[in-house]
Scaffold this motif. Structure first.
Motif, PDB file in Angstrom:
ATOM      1  N   ALA A 604      10.705 -12.652   4.558  1.00 20.22           N
ATOM      2  CA  ALA A 604       9.397 -12.735   5.234  1.00 20.22           C
ATOM      3  C   ALA A 604       8.833 -11.273   4.948  1.00 20.22           C
ATOM      4  CB  ALA A 604       9.667 -13.071   6.494  1.00 20.22           C
ATOM      5  N   ALA A 605       9.644 -10.363   5.115  1.00 19.03           N
ATOM      6  CA  ALA A 605       9.329  -8.906   4.966  1.00 19.03           C
ATOM      7  C   ALA A 605       8.633  -8.492   3.646  1.00 19.03           C
ATOM      8  CB  ALA A 605      10.336  -7.943   5.118  1.00 19.03           C
ATOM      9  N   TYR A 606       9.415  -9.318   2.536  1.00 17.26           N
ATOM     10  CA  TYR A 606       8.801  -8.893   1.402  1.00 17.26           C
ATOM     11  C   TYR A 606       7.560  -9.495   1.054  1.00 17.26           C
ATOM     12  CZ  TYR A 606       8.109 -10.457  -3.462  1.00 17.26           C
ATOM     13  OH  TYR A 606       7.576 -10.890  -4.906  1.00 17.26           O
ATOM     14  N   HIS A 607       7.446 -10.800   1.521  1.00 18.61           N
ATOM     15  CA  HIS A 607       5.847 -11.651   1.521  1.00 18.61           C
ATOM     16  C   HIS A 607       4.909 -10.628   2.160  1.00 18.61           C
ATOM     17  CE1 HIS A 607       7.291 -14.663  -1.020  1.00 18.61           C
ATOM     18  NE2 HIS A 607       8.159 -14.989  -0.256  1.00 18.61           N
ATOM     19  N   ALA A 608       5.142 -10.280   3.430  1.00 14.49           N
ATOM     20  CA  ALA A 608       4.332  -9.400   4.177  1.00 14.49           C
ATOM     21  C   ALA A 608       3.756  -8.012   3.502  1.00 14.49           C
ATOM     22  CB  ALA A 608       4.958  -8.930   5.709  1.00 14.49           C
ATOM     23  N   ARG A 609       4.997  -7.240   2.949  1.00 14.80           N
ATOM     24  CA  ARG A 609       4.446  -6.181   2.124  1.00 14.80           C
ATOM     25  C   ARG A 609       3.605  -6.545   0.758  1.00 14.80           C
ATOM     26  NH1 ARG A 609      10.342  -5.150   2.633  1.00 14.80           N
ATOM     27  NH2 ARG A 609      10.497  -5.908   0.135  1.00 14.80           N
ATOM     28  N   SER A 610       3.855  -7.577   0.331  1.00 10.45           N
ATOM     29  CA  SER A 610       2.832  -7.986  -0.799  1.00 10.45           C
ATOM     30  C   SER A 610       1.618  -8.413  -0.239  1.00 10.45           C
ATOM     31  CB  SER A 610       3.713  -9.263  -1.525  1.00 10.45           C
ATOM     32  OG  SER A 610       5.021  -9.076  -2.076  1.00 10.45           O
ATOM     33  N   LEU A 611       1.588  -9.013   0.785  1.00  6.09           N
ATOM     34  CA  LEU A 611       0.008  -9.227   1.350  1.00  6.09           C
ATOM     35  C   LEU A 611      -0.595  -8.008   1.753  1.00  6.09           C
ATOM     36  CD1 LEU A 611       0.653 -12.242   3.691  1.00  6.09           C
ATOM     37  CD2 LEU A 611      -0.686 -12.249   1.398  1.00  6.09           C
ATOM     38  N   ALA A 612       0.307  -6.976   2.393  1.00  5.06           N
ATOM     39  CA  ALA A 612      -0.331  -5.678   2.663  1.00  5.06           C
ATOM     40  C   ALA A 612      -0.813  -4.983   1.198  1.00  5.06           C
ATOM     41  CB  ALA A 612       0.515  -4.922   3.401  1.00  5.06           C
ATOM     42  N   ALA A 613       0.059  -4.832   0.120  1.00  8.88           N
ATOM     43  CA  ALA A 613      -0.324  -4.312  -1.122  1.00  8.88           C
ATOM     44  C   ALA A 613      -1.449  -4.947  -1.517  1.00  8.88           C
ATOM     45  CB  ALA A 613       0.861  -4.320  -1.856  1.00  8.88           C
ATOM     46  N   THR A 614      -1.780  -6.263  -1.471  1.00 13.47           N
ATOM     47  CA  THR A 614      -2.661  -6.856  -2.236  1.00 13.47           C
ATOM     48  C   THR A 614      -4.041  -6.560  -1.302  1.00 13.47           C
ATOM     49  OG1 THR A 614      -1.321  -8.842  -3.006  1.00 13.47           O
ATOM     50  CG2 THR A 614      -3.869  -9.318  -2.664  1.00 13.47           C
ATOM     51  N   ALA A 615      -3.863  -6.669   0.132  1.00 12.56           N
ATOM     52  CA  ALA A 615      -4.997  -6.176   0.812  1.00 12.56           C
ATOM     53  C   ALA A 615      -5.435  -4.702   0.694  1.00 12.56           C
ATOM     54  CB  ALA A 615      -4.680  -6.331   2.540  1.00 12.56           C
ATOM     55  N   GLU A 616      -4.693  -3.931   0.139  1.00 11.73           N
ATOM     56  CA  GLU A 616      -4.963  -2.533   0.140  1.00 11.73           C
ATOM     57  C   GLU A 616      -5.939  -2.537  -1.240  1.00 11.73           C
ATOM     58  OE1 GLU A 616      -3.655   0.973   1.254  1.00 11.73           O
ATOM     59  OE2 GLU A 616      -3.273   0.187   3.182  1.00 11.73           O
ATOM     60  N   LEU A 617      -5.692  -3.626  -2.115  1.00 11.96           N
ATOM     61  CA  LEU A 617      -6.330  -3.483  -3.246  1.00 11.96           C
ATOM     62  C   LEU A 617      -7.761  -3.977  -3.155  1.00 11.96           C
ATOM     63  CD1 LEU A 617      -3.661  -4.792  -5.830  1.00 11.96           C
ATOM     64  CD2 LEU A 617      -4.449  -2.385  -5.548  1.00 11.96           C
ATOM     65  N   LEU A 618      -8.126  -4.765  -1.999  1.00 13.21           N
ATOM     66  CA  LEU A 618      -9.404  -5.255  -1.888  1.00 13.21           C
ATOM     67  C   LEU A 618     -10.603  -4.604  -2.038  1.00 13.21           C
ATOM     68  CD1 LEU A 618     -10.178  -8.184  -0.915  1.00 13.21           C
ATOM     69  CD2 LEU A 618     -10.366  -7.344   1.484  1.00 13.21           C
ATOM     70  N   PRO A 619     -10.709  -3.363  -1.795  1.00 11.80           N
ATOM     71  CA  PRO A 619     -11.965  -2.633  -2.091  1.00 11.80           C
ATOM     72  C   PRO A 619     -12.212  -2.371  -3.594  1.00 11.80           C
ATOM     73  CG  PRO A 619     -10.575  -1.591  -0.289  1.00 11.80           C
ATOM     74  CD  PRO A 619      -9.752  -2.470  -1.008  1.00 11.80           C
ATOM     75  N   THR A 620     -10.929  -2.496  -4.297  1.00 12.45           N
ATOM     76  CA  THR A 620     -11.268  -1.762  -5.753  1.00 12.45           C
ATOM     77  C   THR A 620     -10.980  -2.743  -6.848  1.00 12.45           C
ATOM     78  OG1 THR A 620      -8.876  -0.835  -5.378  1.00 12.45           O
ATOM     79  CG2 THR A 620     -10.627   0.719  -4.937  1.00 12.45           C
ATOM     80  N   HIS A 621     -10.102  -3.741  -6.553  1.00 10.52           N
ATOM     81  CA  HIS A 621      -9.837  -4.572  -7.706  1.00 10.52           C
ATOM     82  C   HIS A 621     -10.744  -5.825  -7.900  1.00 10.52           C
ATOM     83  CE1 HIS A 621      -7.097  -7.099 -10.024  1.00 10.52           C
ATOM     84  NE2 HIS A 621      -5.936  -6.153  -9.747  1.00 10.52           N
TER      85      HIS A 621
END
Length: 714
Positions: A604-621
């Motif tokens: 669960a922590a792996y997928h939560a970290r991945s969601l957080a990393a994806t969300a951090e890309l939101l403004p620029t990707h």
């Protein structure tokens, strides 16, 4: 080793006798390992304060040498103060260690008032030599430590890619062993990432640089872990559950035990070797070409013709190469762009845009327990009671060696928080002591009265003691006891009976520590693990909720810091459940349950970290945009995490974990003919789905009731 060797040389040149050589060597060791601040200024202050503390400690030990009752009472008070001082941070911990250990050194060499001038000289020399080695001969700066950790992270990354390559090539007989190596490599990479994050503030020039490195390390870790999962899936006829990558002993899916060998897989082997080379080496024309080829896999038109699962691995290789590029830029500065292809240039533009979007966010303070609920206060009371029992019992066993029982009682309380942890640590120390006594007997016979040979072996054992401490507490105890056997030989107090008493005193001290932990303000292992489990679930809910909210169009928040808190909470839980998962535990079902719960939480922590990393890309990707429907899809996950946390905390036990349709089905288009997922990537949906499954999987081992989700309207 450097501090001890320099102390021995200086004292030998000054004509010190063997007891004061021993005292100086032990004082140098203590004054070196006790000081743990990360910056040189605070280290110097702590070391300067440590000298008067050390002199006061040896003075009181010598003055109370002939006053048994007063000496014992003071020793207990000193032990309480040393443990209680941990609440004041690294400096309080260091001064407490120095005070206790130097009192012990005085007892070990039998110091009296007449010996104080020579003992003062030995201790002062030891502290000065420790400072010389620390600040001049082997300087350790925050930036230097961070640089070594960066290199360690690269090495761990390359080792993990090697393990993943072995997994791709492994036949039916080697597949499970190869998967174990991938699990171990993934865990070690994660451990190194946590160590880097703990050094960023002191080791970087400013907060913006620290946050940039933190983001790039997190990206690289997620990309490496995802690549391993994609490789597992490529070996299988169907998508592999992420739990397989985190559950010890879980076999490779049976449908994928035979590696596929075709042109695409041969190209994949070549590119995994190229990725490993890219991680290890810094630059060069040939390496630029390799980097360009790997980054090209981020473009759909450049993927080779292969099965969809194999194409996913090529995509994963491309994302890992992008993470390596970002890591290089963050750690080493701007890179040569003369050989960039259009795909590489686009990756650089994405990284540059992400770097500009970094903003500083203040950390929030969390409420700390007070009074006897504070861990340091409780541990101080427990160790004071345990030490009192150890003194009484130790005096009955040996009026001259009773302090070994006290030392063992003290040590088993260090870095432990529950009765189970203390029991396991005491058992390991006793086991290491028994084998160390055997080694001490053999070495004492071989070395005899060769003083400098014995000191050379002591130096070697000190190195081995510190080197093996993070790996095995039993091995560390073995080297400690073997070194002490040699010191006894140097002090002309060696005998078989002394070493037998050493074993008896160690067993007594461990028993007193366990008794005090179990009777005085006890913290049961179940209670401790439940508290930490609740913390992990709270942090998981915070990261997931914030990431889903941001992916749904909510305001940006600092997700990487929250993900780091989740990782630290999970590391604490992993350490606390060791008594439950220890190989000698008789409760096999409980051990398997604990491992399964931790594996689910890691998934669960792996997928939560991945969601957080994806969300951090939101403004620029360019390929990721907010989708308001995600907020509704994430409600069930948030509710289920809250239900699990409430059940673990004993609150609202009527709450149920809700089942329902898949996450993807919750994103049905509102208007006919519109794209089903809008601009939300498939990767986000997969992470949400796997996170939902992991949270649901926790319901059974935690005995939380499950019910169908009621119909909700948005």
């Amino acid at each position: 080793m450097g501090a001890i060797a320099l102390t021995l040389v200086v004292l030998a040149l000054a004509g010190a006798d063997v007891p004061h050589l021993v005292a100086g060597a032990m004082a140098a060791m203590v004054s070196t390992f006790a000081v743990r601040e990360k910056e040189r200024g605070p280290q110097a202050v702590t070391l300067a304060l440590g000298l008067p503390v050390a002199l006061a400690s040896v003075s009181l030990a010598a003055l109370l040498h002939s006053h048994v009752v007063a000496g014992d009472l003071f020793f207990v008070a000193l032990i309480f103060s040393a443990v209680y001082g941990r609440r004041f941070g690294d400096r309080g911990t260091a001064l407490g260690l120095i005070g206790f250990q130097l009192y012990f050194v005085s007892l070990f060499v039998g110091a009296t008032v007449e010996d104080l001038p020579e003992l003062y000289g030995a201790v002062t020399t030891a502290v000065v030599c420790s400072a010389v080695v620390r600040f001049a001969l082997v300087p350790e700066t925050p930036a230097g430590t961070l640089e070594r950790l960066r290199e360690a992270f690269r090495a761990r990354f390359a080792q993990l890619v090697s393990a993943q390559l072995d997994l791709l090539d492994a036949g039916p007989e080697e597949a499970d062993r190869a998967l174990d190596d991938v699990r171990e490599g993934t865990a070690r990479l994660h451990e190194t990432a946590l160590m880097i994050q703990g050094r960023l503030e002191e080791g970087t020039a400013d907060e913006a640089t620290a946050r940039l490195v933190q983001r790039r390390v997190a990206d690289a870790e997620i990309a490496a872990e995802r690549l391993g999962l994609l490789l597992l899936t490529a070996r299988s006829a169907e998508r592999t559950d992420t739990l397989t990558l985190h559950l010890p002993g879980a076999p490779v899916p049976s449908a994928g035990r035979q590696p596929v060998r075709d042109a695409a897989v041969e190209a994949l082997r070549r590119d995994l070797r190229a990725l490993r080379l890219l991680v290890r080496q810094a630059g060069g024309t040939g390496l630029a070409q390799v980097r360009n080829r790997l980054l090209s896999y981020r473009e759909e038109e450049n993927l080779p013709a292969a099965a969809p699962a194999v194409q996913d691995v090529f995509r994963g290789v491309g994302e890992a190469a992008r993470a390596v590029l970002g890591l290089r830029i963050a750690l080493d500065g701007p890179q040569d762009e003369s050989d960039d292809t259009p795909a590489t240039a686009r990756s650089r533009e994405e990284l540059d845009a992400e770097d500009v979007a970094i903003d500083a966010v203040e950390d929030t303070e969390r409420e700390e327990p007070t009074g006897l609920r504070r861990p340091t206060t409780r541990a101080a009371v427990q160790v004071a009671v345990g030490s009192s029992l150890a003194i009484v019992g130790g005096e009955l066993l040996s009026s001259h060696r009773w302090y070994w029982a006290v030392l063992t009682c003290w040590i088993v309380f260090l870095n432990t928080s529950s009765t189970g942890e203390i029991l396991v640590k005491g058992y390991r120390r006793l086991l290491g002591t028994v084998f160390g006594v055997v080694a001490g007997i053999l070495l004492a016979g071989l070395v005899g009265q060769h003083t400098w040979t014995a000191f050379a072996l002591v130096l070697l054992f000190v190195f081995c003691m510190f080197y093996t401490a993070p790996l095995s507490y039993t091995l560390m105890s073995f080297f400690v006891t073997a070194a002490l056997g040699l010191l006894y030989t140097l002090l002309h107090t060696y005998s078989m009976s002394v070493l037998v008493v050493r074993i008896a005193e160690t067993a007594l001290g461990a028993a007193c520590g366990v008794f005090a932990a179990a009777v005085v303000l006890p913290v049961a292992t179940d209670r401790r693990t439940n508290e930490l489990l609740g913390t992990v679930l709270d942090r998981l809910g915070e990261v997931t909720g914030a990431a889903v909210d941001q992916l749904s169009g909510g305001p940006p928040v600092e997700l990487l810091d929250q993900a780091r808190e989740l990782d630290q909470a999970l590391a604490d839980l992993r350490a606390a459940v060791q008594p439950l998962t220890h190989p000698v535990t008789p409760l096999r079902t409980r051990r398997d349950t604990a491992r399964y719960v931790v594996a689910l939480l890691e998934t669960a922590a792996y997928h939560a970290r991945s969601l957080a990393a994806t969300a951090e890309l939101l403004p620029t990707h360019p390929s990721i945009a907010a989708d308001p429907r995600l907020r509704g899809a994430g409600r069930r996950i948030a509710h289920n995490i809250e239900a699990l946390a409430a059940h673990v905390a004993g609150e609202r036990t009527d709450e149920r974990v809700e089942t329902g349709p898949s996450i993807a089905s919750l994103l049905e288009p509102q208007l006919p003919g519109t794209p089903r997922y809008g601009r939300v990537t498939d990767r986000v949906l997969r992470h949400l789905q796997r996170l939902d499954e992991s949270v649901m999987g926790l319901a059974r081992p935690l005995k939380v009731p499950v019910g169908k989700a009621p119909a909700r309207t948005s």
